[in-house]
Write a protein that holds these residues in place. Structure first.
Motif, PDB file in Angstrom:
ATOM      1  N   ASP A 130      38.316  47.215  27.141  1.00  0.00           N
ATOM      2  CA  ASP A 130      39.439  46.368  26.711  1.00  0.00           C
ATOM      3  C   ASP A 130      40.263  45.914  27.906  1.00  0.00           C
ATOM      4  O   ASP A 130      40.678  44.751  27.979  1.00  0.00           O
ATOM      5  CB  ASP A 130      40.331  47.117  25.722  1.00  0.00           C
ATOM      6  N   LEU A 131      40.496  46.798  28.847  1.00  0.00           N
ATOM      7  CA  LEU A 131      41.232  46.428  30.062  1.00  0.00           C
ATOM      8  C   LEU A 131      40.470  45.383  30.867  1.00  0.00           C
ATOM      9  O   LEU A 131      41.052  44.423  31.383  1.00  0.00           O
ATOM     10  CB  LEU A 131      41.505  47.664  30.911  1.00  0.00           C
ATOM     11  N   MET A 141      39.628  39.837  32.673  1.00  0.00           N
ATOM     12  CA  MET A 141      38.765  38.662  32.720  1.00  0.00           C
ATOM     13  C   MET A 141      39.499  37.437  32.176  1.00  0.00           C
ATOM     14  O   MET A 141      39.411  36.341  32.745  1.00  0.00           O
ATOM     15  CB  MET A 141      37.497  38.905  31.905  1.00  0.00           C
ATOM     16  N   ILE A 142      40.258  37.602  31.108  1.00  0.00           N
ATOM     17  CA  ILE A 142      41.003  36.483  30.527  1.00  0.00           C
ATOM     18  C   ILE A 142      42.085  36.005  31.492  1.00  0.00           C
ATOM     19  O   ILE A 142      42.309  34.800  31.649  1.00  0.00           O
ATOM     20  CB  ILE A 142      41.583  36.877  29.158  1.00  0.00           C
ATOM     21  N   VAL A 143      42.743  36.924  32.168  1.00  0.00           N
ATOM     22  CA  VAL A 143      43.758  36.543  33.159  1.00  0.00           C
ATOM     23  C   VAL A 143      43.123  35.710  34.272  1.00  0.00           C
ATOM     24  O   VAL A 143      43.635  34.653  34.650  1.00  0.00           O
ATOM     25  CB  VAL A 143      44.458  37.794  33.731  1.00  0.00           C
ATOM     26  N   PHE A 144      41.978  36.160  34.803  1.00  0.00           N
ATOM     27  CA  PHE A 144      41.309  35.409  35.861  1.00  0.00           C
ATOM     28  C   PHE A 144      40.767  34.074  35.348  1.00  0.00           C
ATOM     29  O   PHE A 144      40.732  33.092  36.087  1.00  0.00           O
ATOM     30  CB  PHE A 144      40.193  36.234  36.498  1.00  0.00           C
ATOM     31  N   LEU A 145      40.380  34.023  34.096  1.00  0.00           N
ATOM     32  CA  LEU A 145      39.927  32.760  33.511  1.00  0.00           C
ATOM     33  C   LEU A 145      41.072  31.756  33.479  1.00  0.00           C
ATOM     34  O   LEU A 145      40.894  30.583  33.849  1.00  0.00           O
ATOM     35  CB  LEU A 145      39.394  32.999  32.103  1.00  0.00           C
ATOM     36  N   PHE A 146      42.259  32.195  33.053  1.00  0.00           N
ATOM     37  CA  PHE A 146      43.418  31.298  33.043  1.00  0.00           C
ATOM     38  C   PHE A 146      43.806  30.859  34.460  1.00  0.00           C
ATOM     39  O   PHE A 146      44.195  29.708  34.676  1.00  0.00           O
ATOM     40  CB  PHE A 146      44.605  31.949  32.344  1.00  0.00           C
ATOM     41  N   ILE A 147      43.691  31.754  35.426  1.00  0.00           N
ATOM     42  CA  ILE A 147      43.979  31.386  36.817  1.00  0.00           C
ATOM     43  C   ILE A 147      42.986  30.336  37.288  1.00  0.00           C
ATOM     44  O   ILE A 147      43.362  29.350  37.941  1.00  0.00           O
ATOM     45  CB  ILE A 147      43.958  32.632  37.717  1.00  0.00           C
TER      46      ILE A 147
END
Length: 89
Positions: free
Chosen positions: A25-26, A31-37
């Motif tokens: 989950d972490l 991964m979602i944070v880096f995708l948004f970046i």
């Protein structure tokens, strides 16, 4: 050896793998944070590319406009002066 078990606890024989769910989950959140970046960076690069393209088009249009204005102004005098206007420069 008994001190080690008292401090850290005895290892359990039954391992359900529940700690891997938390780690996965972490990692999914990271991964979602880096995708948004990455998406934000791609958008920024796209905007900068469009700005550079607009500057290049404006430069070319100005160069053509300057050539046309010079030709309109000095067209009759160029033959008397034995001169020419180069459209590229």
């Amino acid at each position: 050896m008994s001190d080690f078990k008292n401090i850290f606890g005895s290892p359990s024989i039954k391992d359900d793998g529940e700690h891997w769910l938390t780690v996965s989950d972490l990692m999914s959140g990271l991964m979602i944070v880096f995708l948004f970046i990455a998406i934000a960076f791609m958008r920024h690069v796209s905007i900068e590319r469009d700005k550079i393209k607009d500057v290049a088009v404006a430069y070319q249009e100005n160069q053509v406009a300057i050539y046309d204005a010079l030709m309109n102004e000095f067209e009759s005098d160029l033959s008397a002066w034995k001169a020419s206007i180069d459209q590229e420069t």
